[in-house]
Scaffold this active site. Structure first.
Site, PDB file in Angstrom:
ATOM      1  CG  ASP A 193      29.057 -19.164 -18.378  1.00 14.34           C
ATOM      2  OD1 ASP A 193      29.851 -18.575 -19.140  1.00 14.34           O
ATOM      3  OD2 ASP A 193      29.340 -20.192 -17.749  1.00 14.34           O
ATOM      4  N   PRO A 246      33.075  -8.081 -14.810  1.00 18.18           N
ATOM      5  CG  PRO A 246      35.122  -8.778 -13.955  1.00 18.18           C
ATOM      6  CD  PRO A 246      34.389  -7.569 -14.416  1.00 18.18           C
ATOM      7  CE  LYS A 303      22.912 -17.404 -21.327  1.00 12.83           C
ATOM      8  NZ  LYS A 303      23.955 -18.322 -20.894  1.00 12.83           N
ATOM      9  N   GLY A 327      67.525  -9.211  22.279  1.00 14.86           N
ATOM     10  CA  GLY A 327      68.157  -8.528  23.407  1.00 14.86           C
ATOM     11  C   GLY A 327      67.663  -7.108  23.611  1.00 14.86           C
ATOM     12  CB  SER A 383      57.253  -2.483  16.942  1.00 18.50           C
ATOM     13  OG  SER A 383      58.611  -2.303  17.291  1.00 18.50           O
TER      14      SER A 383
END
Lengths: 300, 634
Positions: free
Chosen positions: B34, B112, B166, B472, B541
């Site tokens: 804005d 953005p 502004k 196992g 792992s």
């Protein structure tokens, strides 16, 4: 000391991209639409690999409704030993008699162009398709990457596109996936025309004004290119001095009245003009985000 | 409109030729949500006549439908491209816009402002020469302003335009403007910006965009477009020597061998000495070939094809450099890294690095610290999450040529690619080479692995038992080792639990620690292979990537992955150590199979169905397979 102009820099960037595709993909192809952007792209590809041949074929997806002059211009490429031209037609579409008048522009474009393109990419197993789309053409294209990633179903997902930093392109894909590559992303329509002027690039004559038979429909002037255009009752083709700002299927491409018959006159006309390039294309008019939807479905 | 005199159409060719000589300026706009970025860009397009009548008509329609400006045209709608964005009223990705004035062509990266999209800002900044930082005059300098400025500075942008927007909403008050400018200059003092130009604007009302605004008589600087048209953009690589990564070796016939690439910095003439890196071989430039004819000189930015006087070995990815001022070469660096993926950066994991035209394998060996993008404070952290920045040490599988990012943006930046998904997951800026690699040369030994192994009458091999806890693994490994010992073989078993009591007692069970755990064990097992032993490794792992790293550490055929496979419910029902019960109760965190993933091998050398086979039968299978492969005599 040489100083580079904006066109020099755009050209160098495009050549860099073309070489990256050729070097990093297994089986690239260049989409050749016969239009001015394709002509510029082809010129750039020749430059990128000179003195060698262009290391990938050109592919034209023929919807069977292109202007006759476009096909003649395309076929002249067969005489050029530096290029290899492939033509693909969606035969299923032909057998079903798909056309813009019988099925409407949306179905025609989807079957003959979008589906035809996917068929060709699958048939030849191309893993990269180089196209002449520009970011200035349409809003959803402004966010398109230069290496645009497509799923194995050829779908474009705006949320999974890879960030592109510097001029480092990530061309890695898995089997079945592909990329669309747009080397002239950062060019504008004016840049294209200025470059055509500077480099003296050959174009389809349809770009230049001439007396042509047209009928006017829904505010769009359609050229009567062959006998397949059904005339409405009382409709009479008129000879008008027109040219085309973009080229596609002749029934879907609007002509503009113009007297610009050279590149300089076209640029002059453009600088005065107040209508954007895609206005002449019927395809964008359906819905505000229609190009975005078509892209997700696999339209270039 | 002033400054945009209509072209002289009477002399169109002269006009056109002048139009061909524009320069190109790339800039990025950044600011918080804005602040009015999209409105500003829409305004720039509008003022430079890049908006056509039909677009304006559709814009007016859409403004009524989606716009936030009532009956006024909402310029932001021009640039918020994707449908999803229009519905949400925010921009979610980097968009590129174009406009031109009589003097310059502009490429604008519109990025953005939300926190989660820091990576998009970095993307836009990586190719920009200048940044427009937007500030809402009513809000002043915000945390996000700091973050954006930090990223802009990190990526090497040296020119900033501070658009204090502004102004109409603060009554064009000079004090507001002066205070924000002073605040910004104070906090940006050590960002290394060469120019900061503050301009009071209203993108919506058009103040100080094209013309000096009557509303700000106190402002005597240039309006925005005039400033952009005239600002000197010192090329970011102005004084850097010749560098050209080779993209493509052009070899149309036996008589021509050209090296094609784009010149990243410097210039070049035929006869100049060049050096190919990392090989270090030198030659002289014979020709600079282009389709338009050979050039007498090539400069930064051009894409060219070079032929050399000598037949030296140069391939894609090598960098041609000025012979007298070559780039550095190393396989270990310190770098600043920005992470761009939802899955965290894990030290020790193998990634792909792309730098110039080269791809190689890389690992982060150590993260020194993380940087808070808001405060720039250093924080202790071993991993990086999405949008986090860290200082890391990196090791590659080969030498690459580079310059520090600070000196040459185009030679010191790299991207990081995930080996599994192929996504671009990070970016890095090389700070300097770590000299360890070049100073600690491997000592070459007279007695080698083969000799050691042949003295023992065996072939060294690593048996890597992987599987869920309770599958196992250790039981089977123990039985296999007993059989081998009975056959007179020299063996050693590395067991997960045992190693965690000693060598790895500093490691926990986070993903990062699991990766490091495996890396260390892999290195130890490799030393044992080198000693000629048959090494049995029994580790859960859980990650494929780490098992693959160990596989790649050793020679082909030395790594045998033994997948001890039982379904989770079977392992859980056995629960020999009572661990599953604790994990289910939440007493153990990050337990494999419960709240941490197990990635089963896709193509193990030996796949044991441990649900069906007894441990003895499983050991028989392993021994039989080793015999079949000729690794142990029967």
């Amino acid at each position: 000391m040489t100083t580079l102009t904006h066109l020099d820099r755009l050209e160098a960037e495009s050549i860099h991209i073309l070489r990256e595709v050729a070097a990093s993909m297994q089986n690239p192809v260049m989409m050749y639409s016969i239009g001015k952007d394709s002509s510029v792209l082809l010129h750039l590809a020749r430059k990128a690999f000179y003195p060698g041949p262009i290391p990938f074929p050109l592919l034209h997806v023929d919807t069977t409704w292109k202007f006759k002059e476009m096909i003649a211009f395309r076929d002249a490429l067969n005489d050029d030993p530096q290029t290899e031209l492939l033509v693909h037609i969606n035969q299923e579409g032909v057998e079903q008699g798909i056309g813009p008048f019988t099925h409407g522009s949306a179905v025609h474009t989807d079957v003959m162009k979008t589906q035809g393109l996917k068929q060709a990419l699958d048939k030849y197993k191309f893993d990269a398709a180089i196209g002449g789309a520009r970011r200035d053409e349409e809003k959803s294209r402004a966010k398109e990457r230069i290496f645009s990633f497509r799923s194995a179903q050829h779908r474009w997902d705006p949320k999974t596109q890879r960030p592109e930093l510097w001029s480092l392109y990530n061309a890695r894909i898995k089997p079945g996936e592909s990329v669309r590559v747009f080397p002239i992303s950062n060019w504008t329509e004016l840049d294209i025309w200025q470059y055509i002027y500077q480099e003296n690039i050959d174009l389809v004559p349809l770009y230049f004004a001439a007396e042509r038979p047209v009928v006017e429909r829904d505010g769009i002037m359609v050229m009567v290119d062959d006998g397949r255009l059904p005339l409405e009752p009382g409709e009479e083709p008129m000879m008008k001095k027109v040219r085309f700002r973009t080229l596609g299927c002749y029934p879907l491409t609007g002509a503009v009245e113009s007297s610009a018959s050279t590149v300089t006159e076209i640029i002059e006309e453009m600088l005065r003009t107040t209508t954007s390039e895609r206005e002449g294309r019927a395809i964008d008019k359906d819905a505000p985000a229609s190009m975005e939807m078509k892209k997700q479905e696999g339209y270039f | 409109m002033d400054g945009y005199a209509a072209p002289d159409f009477a002399n169109i060719e002269e006009y056109l030729d002048s139009q061909l000589k524009k320069s190109l300026l790339r800039f990025i706009t950044c600011g918080s949500v804005d602040d009015g970025k999209s409105t500003l860009i829409g305004r720039l397009l509008y003022e430079s006549k890049m908006i056509f009548d039909d677009q304006l008509a559709s814009l007016k329609n859409e403004s009524k439908k989606f716009g936030t400006q009532g009956e006024e045209i909402d310029f932001a709608l021009l640039v918020d491209g994707l449908a999803a964005e229009r519905e949400q009223g925010i921009t979610i990705d980097v968009a590129y816009r174009f406009f031109a004035t009589e003097r310059r062509k502009y490429i604008v990266a519109d990025t953005p402002g939300h926190e989660q999209y820091t990576r998009n800002m970095a993307t836009g900044a990586s190719t920009a020469d200048l940044a427009i930082v937007m500030i809402d005059a009513r809000k002043g300098v915000l945390t996000q302003t700091r973050r954006h400025s930090f990223i802009v500075s990190l990526l090497g942008i040296r020119n900033v335009v501070l658009c204090i927007n502004k102004m109409d909403l603060v009554g064009y008050d000079r004090d507001v403007f002066d205070k924000i400018e002073a605040d910004y200059r104070a906090f940006a003092a050590d960002f290394g910006f060469e120019n900061i130009q503050a301009i009071p604007v209203s993108a919506l009302a058009g103040d100080n965009i094209v013309d000096h605004s009557e509303n700000t008589p106190w402002y005597d600087g240039p309006p925005l477009i005039e400033y952009l048209d005239t600002v000197e953009i010192a090329s970011d690589v102005k004084d850097q020597p010749f560098r050209m990564p080779v993209q493509w070796v052009n070899r149309p016939n036996l008589d021509f061998r050209g090296f094609a690439g784009q010149i990243l910095s410097g210039s070049l003439k035929p006869g100049d000495g060049v050096r190919a890196l990392p090989s270090g071989k030198s030659s002289k430039v014979a020709r600079i070939v282009t389709m338009g004819g050979d050039l007498d000189e090539a400069v930064e930015g051009q894409s060219v094809t070079l032929t050399l006087e000598d037949e030296i070995d140069v391939s894609r990815g090598d960098v041609l450099c000025a012979d007298k001022q070559p780039a550095e070469v190393s396989d270990q660096f310190q770098a600043t890294m920005l992470w761009m993926s939802d899955s965290a950066m894990l030290p020790g994991r193998s990634y792909v690095m792309k730098i110039g035209a080269r791809e190689c394998q890389m690992q982060v060996t150590e993260q020194r610290y993380r940087i808070d993008v808001n405060t720039r404070a250093h924080e202790a952290a071993k991993t990086l999450d999405l949008n986090e920045i860290g200082i890391v040490n990196i090791a590659l599988d080969r030498d690459v040529a580079f310059d520090a990012y600070q000196d040459n943006r185009r030679m010191g930046g790299f991207i990081v690619i995930d080996r599994m998904t192929n996504e671009t997951v990070g970016l890095g800026l090389i700070n300097f080479a770590l000299r360890r690699a070049s100073n600690i040369h491997r000592q070459s030994m007279d007695i080698g692995k083969e000799l050691r192994a042949s003295m023992k009458g065996q072939k060294p091999v690593m048996l890597w038992f992987t599987g869920l806890s309770g599958a196992g693994k250790s039981t089977v490994a123990n039985l296999v080792e007993k059989r081998l010992a009975a056959m007179g073989k020299h063996t050693y078993t590395l067991d997960g639990d045992n190693v965690r009591h000693g060598l790895n007692n500093d490691l926990g069970f986070t993903d990062a620690d699991r990766v490091e755990n495996i890396r260390r064990v892999g290195e130890v097992a490799k030393l044992m292979l080198d000693a000629g032993l048959i090494v049995l490794v029994s580790f859960i792992s859980p990650f494929r990537a780490e098992r693959r790293i160990v596989r790649q550490m050793v020679e082909d055929g030395e790594f045998w992955e033994v997948f001890v496979d039982v379904p989770l419910d079977v392992a859980e029902s056995r629960d020999v150590k009572g661990l599953y019960k604790k994990a289910r109760a939440g007493e153990i965190k990050n337990f494999t199979g419960i709240d941490s993933p197990y990635e089963a091998p896709t193509d193990p050398e030996i796949h044991i169905d441990a649900d069906r086979l007894s441990p003895e039968a499983a050991a028989d299978v392993v021994i039989a397979r080793l015999e079949q492969a000729g690794l142990i005599g029967s």
